[in-house]
Design a protein around this motif. Structure first.
Motif, PDB file in Angstrom:
ATOM      1  N   LYS A 151       0.937  -1.287   0.033  1.00 20.95           N
ATOM      2  CA  LYS A 151      -0.098   0.006   0.020  1.00 20.95           C
ATOM      3  C   LYS A 151       0.770   1.270   0.137  1.00 20.95           C
ATOM      4  O   LYS A 151       2.064   1.201   0.326  1.00 20.95           O
ATOM      5  N   HIS A 181       0.925  -5.895   5.662  1.00 23.99           N
ATOM      6  CA  HIS A 181       2.051  -6.805   6.686  1.00 23.99           C
ATOM      7  C   HIS A 181       1.429  -7.281   7.967  1.00 23.99           C
ATOM      8  O   HIS A 181       2.019  -8.292   8.566  1.00 23.99           O
ATOM      9  N   LYS A 185       1.755 -11.221  10.706  1.00 17.43           N
ATOM     10  CA  LYS A 185       2.312 -11.242  12.031  1.00 17.43           C
ATOM     11  C   LYS A 185       1.632 -12.544  12.517  1.00 17.43           C
ATOM     12  O   LYS A 185       0.438 -13.183  12.143  1.00 17.43           O
ATOM     13  N   GLU A 219      -0.027   3.886  18.656  1.00 22.68           N
ATOM     14  CA  GLU A 219       1.440   4.092  18.403  1.00 22.68           C
ATOM     15  C   GLU A 219       1.830   5.292  19.471  1.00 22.68           C
ATOM     16  O   GLU A 219       1.220   6.361  19.344  1.00 22.68           O
ATOM     17  N   ASP A 238      -4.252   4.697   6.549  1.00 22.58           N
ATOM     18  CA  ASP A 238      -3.021   4.061   6.920  1.00 22.58           C
ATOM     19  C   ASP A 238      -3.065   2.871   7.649  1.00 22.58           C
ATOM     20  O   ASP A 238      -2.333   1.899   7.398  1.00 22.58           O
ATOM     21  N   HIS A 243      -4.778  -2.904   7.582  1.00 17.81           N
ATOM     22  CA  HIS A 243      -4.603  -3.849   8.548  1.00 17.81           C
ATOM     23  C   HIS A 243      -5.681  -4.253   9.680  1.00 17.81           C
ATOM     24  O   HIS A 243      -5.675  -5.451   9.897  1.00 17.81           O
ATOM     25  N   LYS A 335      -2.150   7.543  16.224  1.00 17.96           N
ATOM     26  CA  LYS A 335      -0.910   7.723  16.596  1.00 17.96           C
ATOM     27  C   LYS A 335      -0.555   9.017  17.725  1.00 17.96           C
ATOM     28  O   LYS A 335      -1.616   9.714  18.076  1.00 17.96           O
TER      29      LYS A 335
HETATM   30  C1  BG6 Z   1       2.251   0.740   8.250  1.00 18.88           C
HETATM   31  C2  BG6 Z   1       1.695   2.311   8.437  1.00 18.88           C
HETATM   32  O1  BG6 Z   1       1.518   0.073   7.558  1.00 18.88           O
HETATM   33  O2  BG6 Z   1       2.163   0.199   9.790  1.00 18.88           O
HETATM   34  C3  BG6 Z   1       2.632   2.845   9.794  1.00 18.88           C
HETATM   35  O3  BG6 Z   1       1.858   2.865   7.283  1.00 18.88           O
HETATM   36  C4  BG6 Z   1       2.550   2.109  11.035  1.00 18.88           C
HETATM   37  O4  BG6 Z   1       2.067   4.125   9.901  1.00 18.88           O
HETATM   38  C5  BG6 Z   1       3.017   0.671  10.549  1.00 18.88           C
HETATM   39  O5  BG6 Z   1       3.497   2.551  11.632  1.00 18.88           O
HETATM   40  C6  BG6 Z   1       3.243  -0.133  11.802  1.00 18.88           C
HETATM   41  O6  BG6 Z   1       3.641  -1.379  11.535  1.00 18.88           O
HETATM   42  P1  BG6 Z   1       4.433  -2.268  12.528  1.00 18.88           P
HETATM   43  O7  BG6 Z   1       4.039  -3.518  12.551  1.00 18.88           O
HETATM   44  O8  BG6 Z   1       5.809  -1.966  12.424  1.00 18.88           O
HETATM   45  O9  BG6 Z   1       3.856  -1.862  13.879  1.00 18.88           O
END
Ligand code: BG6
Length: 489
Positions: A151, A181, A185, A219, A238, A243, A335
């Motif tokens: 993405k 991603h 996980k 986050e 995002d 996700h 965030k």
């Molecule tokens: C990404 C977002 O896809 O995922 C980011 O664009 C985010 O903003 C990140 O920080 C979080 O991924 P992880 O798995 O590293 O916590």
């Protein structure tokens, strides 16, 4: 499967994603012997640099936690697989140079077959050009060619469709691996097993037993310099639309006929199609402001002045099918949010069960099954037990499966590690199919257009101080959907 004779080309090799995620993942796979024998990894980007500089960049994010006696030696061996080509993204001639480099590597291979895996660690504005140029200048034949893309896949339903159809001109669905991603996980992959291999969970996985579900992402840092990208996307694009929605679809899909990629993805698409677009009244937006010496979102120089882009969003989704009708699914992400003692991203999903029938008990806490995706993977069930002792009182406690205690020796793979391996092996299960993406955009597009001000004045997000749990109205918002806080003793 790509066996032997494989070259992995990483586009955008000098960028952040490659440095932080792609190369460390490749290294771990390499080290554990999961990459094909004789694999070569070629970095490609605009930046001019020599091999030594490229090597130091590509290995700069290798985790010190991987450190052990053999680390330095493994890094050296890994470097032997790495070469770099610089060039632009839009001229065919630059890709001819890359192809010549790949042919030179392949000249040392004994077999005719060539496997080339192209990893796009690139900004979206060059996706199509690069896809085209690879196809026209760097496509191996005979051989297996695959692309890995990530993405943003557009900004709404129409732009996503346009992007996908442009890419489809050059790359088939079979050859395309779209990364989300979160699907790599461990605790997201675990959902299938938890749900379908445990009759104790499977039998109560529906609207008769479940009150509400929450999927949460927090986050403790802001956009910090990434504001330019972030501001034109916002937290929903995002994190929520991809996700968190992925987690939701696996949590709620019917049992797939088999573990095959298409069977799994068919079920995910089916359940997603039962979700109507999110309503404005089911949405709560927030934006962090400076607090305790930490800058607010608008203090970030890369953020346009006066931006009303949400850095926090909670949305409630409903699934109109017989299993889930009436159960609220609350997705929330933000965030600049801190709670608890870990200064790292946190995400989890919680399934809150209904109250027990009143009668012998009053005011008894609800059961809640919580799966912590990160940090410290865990599955725990908040449940009631008799307070130990002579009297009969119930208390809330937990049945706790914390991975680093129970499986102390296990090395939990990073998401990108798992996904790159899947792509090499030709397994699409944990990649996003085109129709999945389409339906995900259908669910979110109306609310995004409203937030973007496409139909009038954009809504103003509520401010929340950097470091708090989110907007003040959050508790009220969640309670509206019947969530009850349960605290274990
Ligand atoms: C990404 C977002 O896809 O995922 C980011 O664009 C985010 O903003 C990140 O920080 C979080 O991924 P992880 O798995 O590293 O916590």
């Amino acid at each position: 499967e790509m066996k032997g004779n494989t070259i992995i080309v990483v586009f955008g090799a000098s960028g952040d994603l490659a440095k932080k995620k792609t190369f460390p993942a490749l290294f771990r796979l390499f080290r554990q012997g999961f990459l094909p024998n004789d694999v070569k990894i070629v970095g490609y980007a605009r930046t001019k640099m020599d091999k030594a500089e490229f090597h130091s960049r590509a290995t700069s994010y290798i985790k010190k936690s991987d450190d052990d006696a053999g680390l330095a030696e493994s890094i050296d061996k890994f470097k032997d697989t790495l070469t770099y080509v610089d060039g632009d993204y839009d001229t065919g001639a630059a890709f001819d140079v890359l192809n010549a480099h790949l042919l030179e590597i392949e000249a040392h291979y004994t077999s005719e077959d060539k496997n080339r895996l192209f990893y796009f660690a690139l900004p979206p504005n060059v996706f199509v050009t690069v896809a085209k140029n690879i196809k026209e200048h760097v496509y191996a034949s005979p051989g297996v060619n695959r692309i890995i893309v990530e993405k943003p896949f557009g900004k709404d339903l129409d732009s996503a469709r346009e992007l996908l159809s442009s890419l489809k001109q050059y790359w088939s669905e079979e050859e395309t691996y779209r990364i989300d991603h979160y699907l790599g996980k461990e605790m997201v992959k675990n959902i299938l097993v938890l749900r379908f291999a445990n009759v104790a969970f499977a039998s109560c996985w529906d609207k008769s037993h479940i009150s509400n579900v929450q999927i949460t992402f927090k986050e403790p840092f802001g956009t910090e310099g990434r504001g330019g990208y972030f501001d034109s996307f916002g937290i929903i694009r995002d994190v929520l639309q991809n996700h968190l929605l992925q987690v939701l679809s696996i949590l709620t899909m019917e049992r797939p006929v088999s573990f095959s990629a298409e069977d799994i993805r068919d079920e995910k698409v089916k359940v997603l199609r039962c979700i109507p677009p999110i309503a404005q009244e089911d949405t709560l937006l927030g934006q962090y402001v400076g607090a305790d010496g930490k800058p607010g979102y608008l203090d970030d120089d890369t953020v346009p002045r006066g931006s009303v882009c949400p850095t926090f969003a909670a949305t409630t989704l409903w699934i109109n099918n017989p299993r889930w009708e009436g159960v609220p699914f609350i997705l929330k992400a933000g965030k600049g949010i801190m709670n608890g003692r870990y200064f790292c991203p946190k995400s989890k999903y919680g399934i809150q069960f209904k109250d027990v029938t009143q009668g012998i008990f009053q005011d008894i806490a609800r059961n809640e099954l919580v799966i912590r995706i990160q940090p410290s993977e865990a599955v725990y069930l908040k449940m009631n037990a008799k307070t130990p002792g002579l009297q009969t009182h119930a208390m809330v406690t937990e049945m706790d499966l914390t991975y680093n205690r129970r499986f102390a020796e296990a090395k939990i793979p990073e998401a990108y590690e798992a996904l790159i391996l899947d792509a090499l092996q030709g397994d699409h299960s944990n990649f996003v199919r085109h129709d999945e993406l389409d339906v995900a955009w259908k669910i979110f597009t109306p609310i995004l257009h409203w937030i973007d001000g496409k139909n009038g004045t954009p809504p103003h997000p509520s401010s929340y101080p950097y470091g708090l749990r989110g907007p003040q109205d959050l508790d009220k918002f969640i309670q509206k959907y019947g969530y009850h806080r349960t605290t274990a003793n």
